[in-house]
Design a protein around this motif. Structure first.
Motif, mmCIF file in Angstrom:
data_model
loop_
_atom_site.group_PDB
_atom_site.id
_atom_site.type_symbol
_atom_site.label_atom_id
_atom_site.label_comp_id
_atom_site.label_asym_id
_atom_site.label_seq_id
_atom_site.Cartn_x
_atom_site.Cartn_y
_atom_site.Cartn_z
ATOM 1 N N SER A 62 36.168 -12.231 -3.460
ATOM 2 C CA SER A 62 35.652 -11.133 -2.633
ATOM 3 C C SER A 62 36.114 -9.819 -3.246
ATOM 4 N N THR A 63 35.267 -8.825 -3.232
ATOM 5 C CA THR A 63 35.609 -7.528 -3.813
ATOM 6 C C THR A 63 35.411 -6.432 -2.776
ATOM 7 N N LEU A 64 36.025 -5.291 -3.054
ATOM 8 C CA LEU A 64 35.880 -4.149 -2.156
ATOM 9 C C LEU A 64 34.432 -3.682 -2.081
ATOM 10 N N PHE A 65 33.675 -3.883 -3.173
ATOM 11 C CA PHE A 65 32.314 -3.359 -3.225
ATOM 12 C C PHE A 65 31.334 -4.196 -2.419
ATOM 13 N N ASP A 66 31.837 -5.235 -1.745
ATOM 14 C CA ASP A 66 30.989 -5.917 -0.768
ATOM 15 C C ASP A 66 30.729 -5.013 0.435
ATOM 16 N N GLU A 67 31.563 -3.983 0.587
ATOM 17 C CA GLU A 67 31.422 -3.032 1.687
ATOM 18 C C GLU A 67 30.363 -1.991 1.322
ATOM 19 N N ILE B 202 34.146 11.793 -7.341
ATOM 20 C CA ILE B 202 33.477 10.620 -6.770
ATOM 21 C C ILE B 202 34.448 9.856 -5.878
ATOM 22 N N VAL B 203 35.686 9.670 -6.361
ATOM 23 C CA VAL B 203 36.677 8.908 -5.598
ATOM 24 C C VAL B 203 37.065 9.663 -4.327
ATOM 25 N N ARG B 204 37.244 10.980 -4.426
ATOM 26 C CA ARG B 204 37.617 11.763 -3.236
ATOM 27 C C ARG B 204 36.509 11.707 -2.182
ATOM 28 N N SER B 205 35.266 11.815 -2.629
ATOM 29 C CA SER B 205 34.145 11.719 -1.698
ATOM 30 C C SER B 205 34.122 10.342 -1.033
ATOM 31 N N CYS B 206 34.429 9.322 -1.821
ATOM 32 C CA CYS B 206 34.485 7.961 -1.286
ATOM 33 C C CYS B 206 35.571 7.845 -0.225
ATOM 34 N N LEU B 207 36.732 8.447 -0.476
ATOM 35 C CA LEU B 207 37.834 8.387 0.489
ATOM 36 C C LEU B 207 37.442 9.049 1.809
ATOM 37 N N VAL C 293 33.477 -0.254 13.529
ATOM 38 C CA VAL C 293 34.591 -0.710 12.698
ATOM 39 C C VAL C 293 35.834 -0.941 13.549
ATOM 40 N N GLN C 294 36.059 -0.077 14.531
ATOM 41 C CA GLN C 294 37.251 -0.201 15.370
ATOM 42 C C GLN C 294 37.291 -1.523 16.124
ATOM 43 N N THR C 295 36.122 -2.075 16.417
ATOM 44 C CA THR C 295 36.076 -3.347 17.150
ATOM 45 C C THR C 295 35.981 -4.554 16.229
ATOM 46 N N ASP C 296 35.924 -4.318 14.926
ATOM 47 C CA ASP C 296 35.826 -5.400 13.942
ATOM 48 C C ASP C 296 37.085 -5.377 13.075
ATOM 49 N N GLU C 297 38.044 -6.218 13.429
ATOM 50 C CA GLU C 297 39.343 -6.188 12.754
ATOM 51 C C GLU C 297 39.228 -6.503 11.265
ATOM 52 N N ALA C 298 38.380 -7.453 10.909
ATOM 53 C CA ALA C 298 38.244 -7.833 9.500
ATOM 54 C C ALA C 298 37.704 -6.672 8.671
ATOM 55 N N ARG C 299 36.684 -5.985 9.194
ATOM 56 C CA ARG C 299 36.112 -4.860 8.444
ATOM 57 C C ARG C 299 37.080 -3.679 8.416
ATOM 58 N N LEU C 300 37.792 -3.474 9.508
ATOM 59 C CA LEU C 300 38.784 -2.399 9.550
ATOM 60 C C LEU C 300 39.843 -2.621 8.481
ATOM 61 N N GLN C 301 40.260 -3.881 8.309
ATOM 62 C CA GLN C 301 41.253 -4.196 7.290
ATOM 63 C C GLN C 301 40.693 -3.972 5.889
ATOM 64 N N ARG C 302 39.414 -4.340 5.679
ATOM 65 C CA ARG C 302 38.790 -4.125 4.362
ATOM 66 C C ARG C 302 38.738 -2.645 4.017
ATOM 67 N N ASP D 171 42.226 -1.406 3.193
ATOM 68 C CA ASP D 171 42.602 -1.829 1.838
ATOM 69 C C ASP D 171 41.911 -0.964 0.792
ATOM 70 N N ALA D 172 40.633 -0.650 1.041
ATOM 71 C CA ALA D 172 39.884 0.180 0.094
ATOM 72 C C ALA D 172 40.482 1.577 -0.003
ATOM 73 N N ILE D 173 40.911 2.136 1.113
ATOM 74 C CA ILE D 173 41.527 3.472 1.104
ATOM 75 C C ILE D 173 42.795 3.462 0.263
ATOM 76 N N VAL D 174 43.616 2.418 0.420
ATOM 77 C CA VAL D 174 44.850 2.308 -0.371
ATOM 78 C C VAL D 174 44.530 2.245 -1.861
ATOM 79 N N VAL D 175 43.550 1.417 -2.221
ATOM 80 C CA VAL D 175 43.200 1.232 -3.632
ATOM 81 C C VAL D 175 42.655 2.520 -4.240
ATOM 82 N N PHE D 176 41.715 3.166 -3.560
ATOM 83 C CA PHE D 176 41.090 4.351 -4.150
ATOM 84 C C PHE D 176 41.988 5.584 -4.057
ATOM 85 N N TYR D 177 42.889 5.622 -3.077
ATOM 86 C CA TYR D 177 43.890 6.691 -3.071
ATOM 87 C C TYR D 177 44.771 6.564 -4.310
#
Length: 662
Positions: free
Chosen positions: A66-71, A110-115, A127-136, A139-145
């Motif tokens: 699974s990759t972040l770009f599935d989002e 590009i990365v800042r806009s993504c963040l 997203v707030q009601t979907d724990e799995a997507r919230l976690q994804r 995780d993406a914010i941590v990686v791209f930061y």
């Protein structure tokens, strides 16, 4: 998972359990592994069926990373980075340093806009009601930061190649530690009362450690004791601190800075600030007092957080080669004062950049969970700018081969994606024979792509565009509308792009279903291929705002679309009907001026269209004009729109003209 650990897993079906959970696997197309149960056989094993042979079915499991770009939110990063990558290939190795810096900043933008998009998406109710997507998303914010932070530092040290790095490092640290500055803004708005806040002095200390001299002076000037001698002296010290400007003589600057530094220490030693201990501690920090800085280090989250500020007050003319020594000493000091903290990957990689240990840095950068997006584009930029060629030669690293390998792997990954395969072509095109072979294997329209590449190599632009048009029409006939739109855009045929965009808009107005949302979301700057595509992209943006319940942004964009003069006639009913829920909101989302504009469009745009169709088609005009799935009766919807505008206008005027109670 630990950084050195390996996941252990089992299939869990009856056959696998009976075989002791030993597995066998085969790599298959699409970066997947086919797994099944396996009984280990050696040279001494008996070659005969087991007692339970044939009792259990053989199940095959398809495992895929699974990759972040599935989002969907992140796919625009791939499209925009692809455009920047293509620009860099055109520049080649003969561009100026300024052009390479601009390319680097484009990637970071590009990365800042993504963040920003990720932060907005996290706040949405879905997203707030979907724990799995919230976690994804988290995780993406941590990686791209981390990607932006590391890229920014790399740009400062290796692409800009400045002789003095402290001013750039200060900007870097401030961007990645914004909490103190944000809180300082709140304190400044409080005026004199700010000095009574419990965190006043801690924020001022943090600002000093980040090198924010001007904001610190502003906060001190608002202190209730700002008129006292000690505060006036502190203001003078901070105001008179020499700041190096490009082109200034270093020797002269050093003389001025040494004089200022000695004078500051003399004033502190004289007891001028003894009556204000917090202010005295602050100025001791400005003078580079190690004891005060040690207290600040204990409060930092990352070792590099306050390093640029420390250099500003102790070695403001630090050069890149001196930064290596300073960073090593600072890291040792940080580890000594915070022994309970373990170095995270981010701290290690920042340290590697400051130590000029690029070999290990590149190795660690490939461990980021971004499917090698960061490392691939950074290596490509390093290869083209050529400033680190001697380093790679000295360390026996074949940079062209490394770049080729990473681009090939990244392009192959994109080609295996249903939504992003078109982007992979540009990367594989850089890999010569291997890239062409991969395209032939992975691309469904392999023969067409061969012709496109041949036409491109020979400058036959018209041939290339004709092939793209054929592929677009074929995809349209096969009801693959996302592909049809992609190929139409690549063909640069305005009429074809407009036709595909028209179909998508008309389908939406009839059914309420938006076709190929992923493709539309990733169009980016290519929307300007056709005015109709611009409208489709912006309407989709409104559609997303509305779906995520960001009604204020949706209202603003809707009004802009109404005023844009690019709305097709057949879509006016849908666009105006979209405004009804916003107009009927008890808490007005559309202001009075905009409400009048909507009413104006109803009368000057929608009504004339209806009248023209009445004269052309007679009384059955509702079948020809109103194709929106929400509309049944023309007169009724017009009346409802007018009534909604009147109600919203009344509410908005009352609220906008009501004076707040003091």
């Amino acid at each position: 998972m630990s950084e050195t650990g390996v996941f252990a897993f089992e299939l869990g079906d009856e056959l696998a359990t009976r075989c002791g959970n030993t597995l066998t696997g085969v790599f298959v197309r699409g970066s997947r592994i086919a797994l099944s149960a396996y009984r280990h056989v050696t040279h001494s094993s008996r070659d005969a069926p087991t007692e339970t042979a044939g009792q259990d079915p053989v199940l095959i499991y398809m495992a895929q990373e699974s990759t972040l770009f599935d989002e969907p939110v992140l796919r625009s990063v791939l499209a925009e980075a692809n455009a920047t990558f293509a620009t860099l290939q055109q520049l080649g190795s003969r561009a100026t340093r300024a052009e390479y810096v601009n390319i680097s900043r484009a990637y970071r933008s590009i990365v800042r806009s993504c963040l920003e998009k990720l932060e907005q998406a996290k706040k949405s109710p879905e997203v707030q009601t979907d724990e799995a997507r919230l976690q994804r998303l988290s995780d993406a914010i941590v990686v791209f930061y981390a990607a932006e932070c590391l890229w920014h530092l790399f740009e400062i040290l290796y692409i800009q190649n400045n002789q003095l790095v402290v001013p750039q490092l200060l900007d870097w640290a401030r961007f990645h530690s914004p909490q103190a500055e944000d809180r300082a803004t709140d304190l400044l708005l409080m005026g004199e009362e700010a000095s009574e806040s419990d965190d006043y002095w801690s924020i001022v200390r943090s600002l000093i450690m980040l090198g924010e001299i001007d904001i610190t002076r502003a906060l001190l000037s608002q202190n209730r004791k700002a008129g006292q001698t000690s505060f006036k002296a502190a203001e003078q010290i901070l105001k008179s601190m020499p700041v190096y400007q490009e082109g200034y003589a270093l020797q002269k600057f050093h003389s001025q800075w040494e004089f200022w530094h000695v004078d500051t220490e003399r004033k502190i030693q004289s007891g001028l600030f003894a009556t204000e201990p917090e202010l005295e501690q602050l100025l001791r920090m400005v003078a580079g007092d190690n004891e005060q800085w040690d207290d600040g280090i204990k409060e930092s989250q990352d070792f590099f957080e306050y390093l640029p500020g420390y250099l500003l007050f102790t070695k403001p003319t630090c050069k890149p080669f001196e930064l290596k020594i300073a960073a090593t000493h600072w890291l040792n000091r940080w580890c000594l004062l915070q022994p309970e903290k373990k170095q995270c990957a981010m701290n290690r990689m920042v340290s590697q950049l400051m130590d000029h240990d690029l070999k290990i840095f590149i190795y660690d950068s490939q461990k980021l969970n971004d499917t090698h997006w960061f490392s691939t584009h950074l290596i490509d930029l390093i290869h083209h700018c050529g400033q680190l060629k001697s380093y790679f030669d000295q360390n026996n690293i074949d940079l062209p081969a490394l770049r080729h390998s990473m681009i090939y792997e990244y392009g192959s990954y994109l080609m295996t994606s249903h939504n992003m395969w078109q982007l992979g072509i540009d990367y594989l095109d850089c890999c010569k024979q291997e890239g062409q072979a991969a395209i032939e294997l992975l691309l469904p329209e392999r023969q067409a792509t061969k012709l496109i590449n041949l036409a491109r190599q020979r400058g036959l632009i018209s041939v290339e565009r004709e092939i793209c048009k054929v592929l677009s029409k074929r995809s349209y006939d096969n009801e693959r509308y996302g592909n049809a739109l992609e190929w139409a855009i690549r063909s640069k045929d305005v009429l074809l792009v407009t036709a595909v965009a028209d179909f998508i808009l008309k389908h939406y107005s009839k059914t309420g279903c938006m076709l190929c949302p992923d493709t539309i979301a990733n169009v980016g700057g290519r929307m300007f291929a056709s005015p109709r595509l611009v409208f489709l992209s912006k309407y989709f943006e409104f559609y997303e705002f509305y779906r995520n319940r960001d009604f204020l942004s949706a209202s603003e964009l809707l009004v802009n679309l109404l005023e844009s003069k690019i709305t097709p006639d057949y879509f006016w009913p849908s666009l105006l009907i979209d405004s009804m829920p916003l107009l009927e909101s008890k808490d007005p989302k559309i202001f009075a001026k905009e409400t009048v504009a909507i009413l104006h469009h109803i009368e000057t745009d929608l009504v004339p269209i209806i009248e023209r169709n009445v004269s052309k088609y007679g009384k059955h005009h509702s079948e020809t004009v109103f194709k929106d799935y929400r509309v049944e009766n023309v007169d009724e919807i017009l009346n409802l729109l007018r009534l909604a505008c009147a109600r919203n206008l009344a509410r908005a005027l009352i609220i906008e003209n009501t004076m707040p109670v003091v």
